[in-house]
Design a protein around this motif. Structure first.
Motif, PDB file in Angstrom:
ATOM      1  N   LEU A 154       0.699  -0.874   0.311  1.00 58.71           N
ATOM      2  CA  LEU A 154       0.196   0.127  -0.325  1.00 58.71           C
ATOM      3  C   LEU A 154       0.922   1.218  -0.169  1.00 58.71           C
ATOM      4  CD1 LEU A 154      -2.874  -0.475   2.907  1.00 58.71           C
ATOM      5  CD2 LEU A 154      -2.462  -1.045   0.408  1.00 58.71           C
ATOM      6  N   PRO A 155       0.351   2.157  -0.749  1.00 60.65           N
ATOM      7  CA  PRO A 155       1.183   3.620  -1.001  1.00 60.65           C
ATOM      8  C   PRO A 155       1.233   4.170   0.629  1.00 60.65           C
ATOM      9  CG  PRO A 155      -0.785   3.482  -2.034  1.00 60.65           C
ATOM     10  CD  PRO A 155      -0.632   2.500  -1.093  1.00 60.65           C
ATOM     11  N   LYS A 156       2.690   4.758   1.254  1.00 64.54           N
ATOM     12  CA  LYS A 156       2.152   5.472   2.552  1.00 64.54           C
ATOM     13  C   LYS A 156       1.477   6.604   2.820  1.00 64.54           C
ATOM     14  CE  LYS A 156       7.416   5.589   2.507  1.00 64.54           C
ATOM     15  NZ  LYS A 156       8.903   5.829   3.528  1.00 64.54           N
ATOM     16  N   THR A 174      -4.324  -2.277   7.282  1.00 60.43           N
ATOM     17  CA  THR A 174      -3.038  -1.226   7.052  1.00 60.43           C
ATOM     18  C   THR A 174      -1.958  -1.649   6.886  1.00 60.43           C
ATOM     19  OG1 THR A 174      -3.292  -1.204   8.619  1.00 60.43           O
ATOM     20  CG2 THR A 174      -4.530   0.375   8.342  1.00 60.43           C
ATOM     21  N   SER A 175      -1.769  -3.155   6.647  1.00 61.95           N
ATOM     22  CA  SER A 175      -0.280  -3.919   6.545  1.00 61.95           C
ATOM     23  C   SER A 175      -0.574  -4.533   4.697  1.00 61.95           C
ATOM     24  CB  SER A 175      -0.439  -4.774   7.658  1.00 61.95           C
ATOM     25  OG  SER A 175      -1.854  -6.389   6.892  1.00 61.95           O
ATOM     26  N   GLY A 176      -1.381  -3.988   4.204  1.00 63.74           N
ATOM     27  CA  GLY A 176      -1.941  -4.424   2.688  1.00 63.74           C
ATOM     28  C   GLY A 176      -2.437  -5.818   2.310  1.00 63.74           C
ATOM     29  N   GLU A 177      -2.795  -6.502   3.736  1.00 62.79           N
ATOM     30  CA  GLU A 177      -2.959  -8.061   3.976  1.00 62.79           C
ATOM     31  C   GLU A 177      -4.530  -8.015   3.608  1.00 62.79           C
ATOM     32  OE1 GLU A 177      -0.505 -11.139   6.891  1.00 62.79           O
ATOM     33  OE2 GLU A 177      -0.711  -9.650   8.185  1.00 62.79           O
ATOM     34  N   ALA A 178      -4.894  -9.239   3.109  1.00 68.07           N
ATOM     35  CA  ALA A 178      -6.483  -9.547   2.614  1.00 68.07           C
ATOM     36  C   ALA A 178      -6.443 -11.096   2.245  1.00 68.07           C
ATOM     37  CB  ALA A 178      -7.015  -8.615   1.541  1.00 68.07           C
ATOM     38  N   LYS A 224       9.486  -9.706   1.472  1.00 66.19           N
ATOM     39  CA  LYS A 224       9.443  -8.890   2.154  1.00 66.19           C
ATOM     40  C   LYS A 224      10.913  -7.465   1.868  1.00 66.19           C
ATOM     41  CE  LYS A 224       7.783  -9.697   7.429  1.00 66.19           C
ATOM     42  NZ  LYS A 224       8.206 -10.043   8.640  1.00 66.19           N
ATOM     43  N   MET A 225      12.288  -8.452   1.289  1.00 69.33           N
ATOM     44  CA  MET A 225      13.114  -7.636   0.622  1.00 69.33           C
ATOM     45  C   MET A 225      12.301  -7.403  -0.729  1.00 69.33           C
ATOM     46  SD  MET A 225      15.978 -10.424   1.946  1.00 69.33           S
ATOM     47  CE  MET A 225      16.988  -9.138   0.473  1.00 69.33           C
ATOM     48  N   ASP A 226      11.367  -8.112  -1.472  1.00 68.72           N
ATOM     49  CA  ASP A 226      11.177  -7.849  -2.757  1.00 68.72           C
ATOM     50  C   ASP A 226       9.942  -6.339  -2.484  1.00 68.72           C
ATOM     51  OD1 ASP A 226      10.712  -8.049  -5.599  1.00 68.72           O
ATOM     52  OD2 ASP A 226       9.202  -8.737  -5.868  1.00 68.72           O
ATOM     53  N   GLN A 227       9.298  -6.802  -1.727  1.00 71.12           N
ATOM     54  CA  GLN A 227       8.482  -5.423  -1.415  1.00 71.12           C
ATOM     55  C   GLN A 227       8.938  -4.499  -1.050  1.00 71.12           C
ATOM     56  OE1 GLN A 227       4.882  -7.501   1.001  1.00 71.12           O
ATOM     57  NE2 GLN A 227       4.080  -8.289  -1.150  1.00 71.12           N
ATOM     58  N   GLU A 228       9.330  -4.351   0.526  1.00 70.60           N
ATOM     59  CA  GLU A 228       9.788  -3.032   0.567  1.00 70.60           C
ATOM     60  C   GLU A 228      11.311  -1.574  -0.975  1.00 70.60           C
ATOM     61  OE1 GLU A 228      12.865  -4.916   3.293  1.00 70.60           O
ATOM     62  OE2 GLU A 228      11.039  -4.534   4.902  1.00 70.60           O
ATOM     63  N   SER A 229      11.251  -3.196  -2.015  1.00 67.99           N
ATOM     64  CA  SER A 229      12.291  -2.376  -3.173  1.00 67.99           C
ATOM     65  C   SER A 229      11.085  -1.913  -3.938  1.00 67.99           C
ATOM     66  CB  SER A 229      12.985  -3.057  -3.890  1.00 67.99           C
ATOM     67  OG  SER A 229      12.288  -4.158  -3.903  1.00 67.99           O
ATOM     68  N   ILE A 230       9.685  -1.703  -3.629  1.00 69.17           N
ATOM     69  CA  ILE A 230       8.804  -1.717  -4.425  1.00 69.17           C
ATOM     70  C   ILE A 230       7.739  -0.404  -4.339  1.00 69.17           C
ATOM     71  CG2 ILE A 230       7.070  -1.901  -5.717  1.00 69.17           C
ATOM     72  CD1 ILE A 230       7.498  -4.670  -5.685  1.00 69.17           C
ATOM     73  N   ASP A 231       8.358   1.056  -5.654  1.00 69.12           N
ATOM     74  CA  ASP A 231       7.163   2.095  -4.607  1.00 69.12           C
ATOM     75  C   ASP A 231       6.671   2.278  -5.848  1.00 69.12           C
ATOM     76  OD1 ASP A 231       6.654   4.412  -4.541  1.00 69.12           O
ATOM     77  OD2 ASP A 231       8.519   5.695  -5.014  1.00 69.12           O
ATOM     78  N   VAL A 232       5.223   1.341  -5.036  1.00 69.35           N
ATOM     79  CA  VAL A 232       3.622   2.142  -6.381  1.00 69.35           C
ATOM     80  C   VAL A 232       3.369   3.907  -5.999  1.00 69.35           C
ATOM     81  CG1 VAL A 232       2.741  -0.254  -5.049  1.00 69.35           C
ATOM     82  CG2 VAL A 232       1.822   1.118  -3.616  1.00 69.35           C
ATOM     83  N   SER A 233       3.765   4.460  -5.272  1.00 68.20           N
ATOM     84  CA  SER A 233       2.790   6.007  -5.062  1.00 68.20           C
ATOM     85  C   SER A 233       3.009   6.484  -6.583  1.00 68.20           C
ATOM     86  CB  SER A 233       4.283   6.091  -4.083  1.00 68.20           C
ATOM     87  OG  SER A 233       4.343   6.364  -2.536  1.00 68.20           O
ATOM     88  N   SER A 234       4.041   6.190  -7.121  1.00 66.46           N
ATOM     89  CA  SER A 234       4.199   6.897  -8.758  1.00 66.46           C
ATOM     90  C   SER A 234       2.697   7.000  -9.287  1.00 66.46           C
ATOM     91  CB  SER A 234       5.641   7.025  -9.287  1.00 66.46           C
ATOM     92  OG  SER A 234       5.363   5.476  -9.001  1.00 66.46           O
ATOM     93  N   VAL A 235       2.908   5.552  -8.865  1.00 63.50           N
ATOM     94  CA  VAL A 235       1.263   4.892  -9.949  1.00 63.50           C
ATOM     95  C   VAL A 235       0.437   5.258  -8.848  1.00 63.50           C
ATOM     96  CG1 VAL A 235      -0.124   2.652 -10.303  1.00 63.50           C
ATOM     97  CG2 VAL A 235       2.743   2.665 -10.240  1.00 63.50           C
ATOM     98  N   PHE A 236       0.133   5.493  -8.299  1.00 62.20           N
ATOM     99  CA  PHE A 236      -1.661   6.407  -7.769  1.00 62.20           C
ATOM    100  C   PHE A 236      -1.715   7.586  -7.704  1.00 62.20           C
ATOM    101  CE2 PHE A 236      -1.781   2.188  -5.199  1.00 62.20           C
ATOM    102  CZ  PHE A 236      -2.463   2.464  -4.970  1.00 62.20           C
ATOM    103  N   GLU A 237      -0.402   8.382  -8.107  1.00 61.99           N
ATOM    104  CA  GLU A 237      -0.384   9.616  -8.109  1.00 61.99           C
ATOM    105  C   GLU A 237      -0.498   9.819  -9.759  1.00 61.99           C
ATOM    106  OE1 GLU A 237       3.506  11.020  -6.818  1.00 61.99           O
ATOM    107  OE2 GLU A 237       3.412  11.267  -5.226  1.00 61.99           O
ATOM    108  N   HIS A 238      -0.126   9.621 -10.462  1.00 65.88           N
ATOM    109  CA  HIS A 238      -0.408   9.321 -12.066  1.00 65.88           C
ATOM    110  C   HIS A 238      -1.582   8.285 -12.579  1.00 65.88           C
ATOM    111  CE1 HIS A 238       3.262  12.238 -11.698  1.00 65.88           C
ATOM    112  NE2 HIS A 238       4.239  11.337 -11.733  1.00 65.88           N
ATOM    113  N   GLY A 239      -1.687   7.972 -11.855  1.00 70.29           N
ATOM    114  CA  GLY A 239      -3.102   6.948 -12.335  1.00 70.29           C
ATOM    115  C   GLY A 239      -2.766   5.521 -13.374  1.00 70.29           C
TER     116      GLY A 239
END
Length: 434
Positions: free
Chosen positions: A25-27, A43-47, A140-155
């Motif tokens: 999840l984005p911050k 909030t942890s991203g789990e479902a 965890k290591m893989d997910q910590e290296s990914i940034d989804v914020s930019s995708v949410f900002e630009h759609g």
């Protein structure tokens, strides 16, 4: 617990078939955008979902056109679902596992040469993490290296990879109180104890139903449970065993033998070109893995006195011929193989499992799919599957298997003995003195 698919939102119990995932999840996530999601992400991203609900969600996330009877998922949530799908863990219903366990018990009892192939999943209930589960180390290591914020900002677009932080940046953030690099304290290896699955395999070996164990685990729990050395191949070593690099004599210890300081020294030099770690005088960099295998002790044979090294196989190291040959010989003889707690992704260990495909029955139990799942469903002359594929926890399966293998009295007596076995395990583990 309820299903995270908002169009369902019905009760979801651990007795049902279900799927558990974890996304990134984005911050910052607005309430307005979150309200449009079809998944009620924690909030942890789990479902967690009913199997059929997850199937709908996944199908919808892969469709870029509006279709009847399936939800039209936003581009932002499609990204979340795509990342979640990489971590998906599947669980069969309790009823299904109980039914399949009886079939597995019959396979084991009628086998000529049954072999168990074990991975990290059989040790998670002991307190040690796995690697590729939704909360696994590599995940965890893989997910910590990914940034989804930019995708949410630009759609649109794909998540970007974060740049690895330098040692200087790390030190600056540490001074500011950042916990981004805080190392999690795991359970000390000396405190780990065999799980129900470990003990069940030991019992099956005693009964003669199981002939051999091939393990990818280095936690020492199989040998602690009482598996003799001639009945197991620990392909990736054992953190409680060290051997002389000169004469090859092995020493089995009641404590963790590895010298992590020497390895940390070489690892930090490789990653950051500098380190504050003081190199132990005996430490030598391994040409294959780049770490140090020396433990700091010497061979007890006065005529030798070579340096002792750990037996762990790191990335880049070669498997020990003697151990792999023992595994290969038993895999060749095997007519029923129990694959427990492994995703079967690490070669050449996984090659041993593939060797049974044309001549025996394959049983796989873990939470994630493997490339050999279809082999379990091959049909025999009676039209029934030759093997068995179970999604879920190994301990639960093995409890049902043991209930089918043993009589009620035998099962009760054996399970009651776990108290005495635990006392014995405690006496066989001590922390190494500084």
């Amino acid at each position: 617990m309820v299903c995270a698919y908002k169009k369902c939102n019905k009760d979801l119990s651990e007795d049902m078939s279900r799927v558990e995932v974890r996304t990134i999840l984005p911050k910052s996530l607005s309430k307005a955008l979150k309200s449009k999601f079809f998944v009620d992400w924690k909030t942890s991203g789990e479902a967690s979902f009913h199997q059929e609900c997850w199937d709908v969600i996944l199908k919808s996330s892969r469709s870029w056109k509006k279709k009847p009877n399936i939800p039209h998922i936003s581009g932002e949530e499609k990204i979340l679902i795509k990342e979640a799908a990489k971590t998906a863990e599947f669980f069969n219903s309790v009823e299904h596992i109980k039914k399949e366990a009886k079939r597995v018990a019959k396979m084991i009892s009628s086998a000529r040469h049954c072999v168990a192939f074990t991975g990290a999943g059989i040790s998670t209930s002991a307190g040690i993490g796995d690697y590729r589960g939704k909360s696994g180390k590599w995940t965890k290591m893989d997910q910590e290296s990914i940034d989804v914020s930019s995708v949410f900002e630009h759609g649109d677009g794909e998540p970007s990879r974060k740049k690895m932080k330098t040692e200087e940046t790390k030190n600056e953030e540490d001074e500011e109180g950042s916990d981004d690099y805080e190392e999690e304290d795991g359970v000390p290896y000396e405190s780990l104890r065999p799980t129900y699955t470990h003990e069940a395999l030991k019992k099956l070996l005693e009964l003669g139903n199981l002939k051999y164990i091939i393990s990818q685990n280095g936690d020492g729990l199989h040998t602690l449970s009482g598996i003799p050395q001639d009945k197991i191949s620990e392909l990736h070593g054992n953190v409680f065993a060290e051997k002389c690099e000169r004469c090859g004599k092995q020493y089995d210890r009641p404590y963790y033998v590895m010298d992590d300081i020497g390895s940390q020294y070489f690892e930090e030099l490789e990653d950051y070109r500098k380190t504050d770690v003081k190199k132990p005088a005996y430490a030598v960099k391994c040409e294959r893995c780049g770490l140090s295998h020396r433990t700091g002790k010497k061979c007890e044979d006065k005529k030798c006195r070579g340096y002792l090294i750990d037996t762990i196989i790191n990335f880049g190291d070669m498997l020990e011929d003697r151990i792999f040959d023992g595994a290969m010989d038993n895999a060749t003889e095997c007519d029923v193989m129990l694959c427990l707690g492994s995703t079967l992704k690490v070669a050449p260990a996984s090659d041993l499992v593939e060797s049974i495909m044309d001549k025996g029955r394959l049983v796989i139990c873990n939470r994630q799919p493997t490339h050999l799942d279809k082999e379990c469903s091959k049909q025999g002359r009676d039209g029934l599957p030759l093997g068995c594929r179970i999604f879920g926890d190994c301990d639960f399966l093995m409890k049902e298997v043991m209930a089918a293998v043993l009589t009620d009295t035998e099962l009760k007596t054996w399970e009651a003995g776990s108290v005495d076995r635990r006392i014995k395990y405690d006496s066989m583990r001590v922390k190494q003195q500084d």
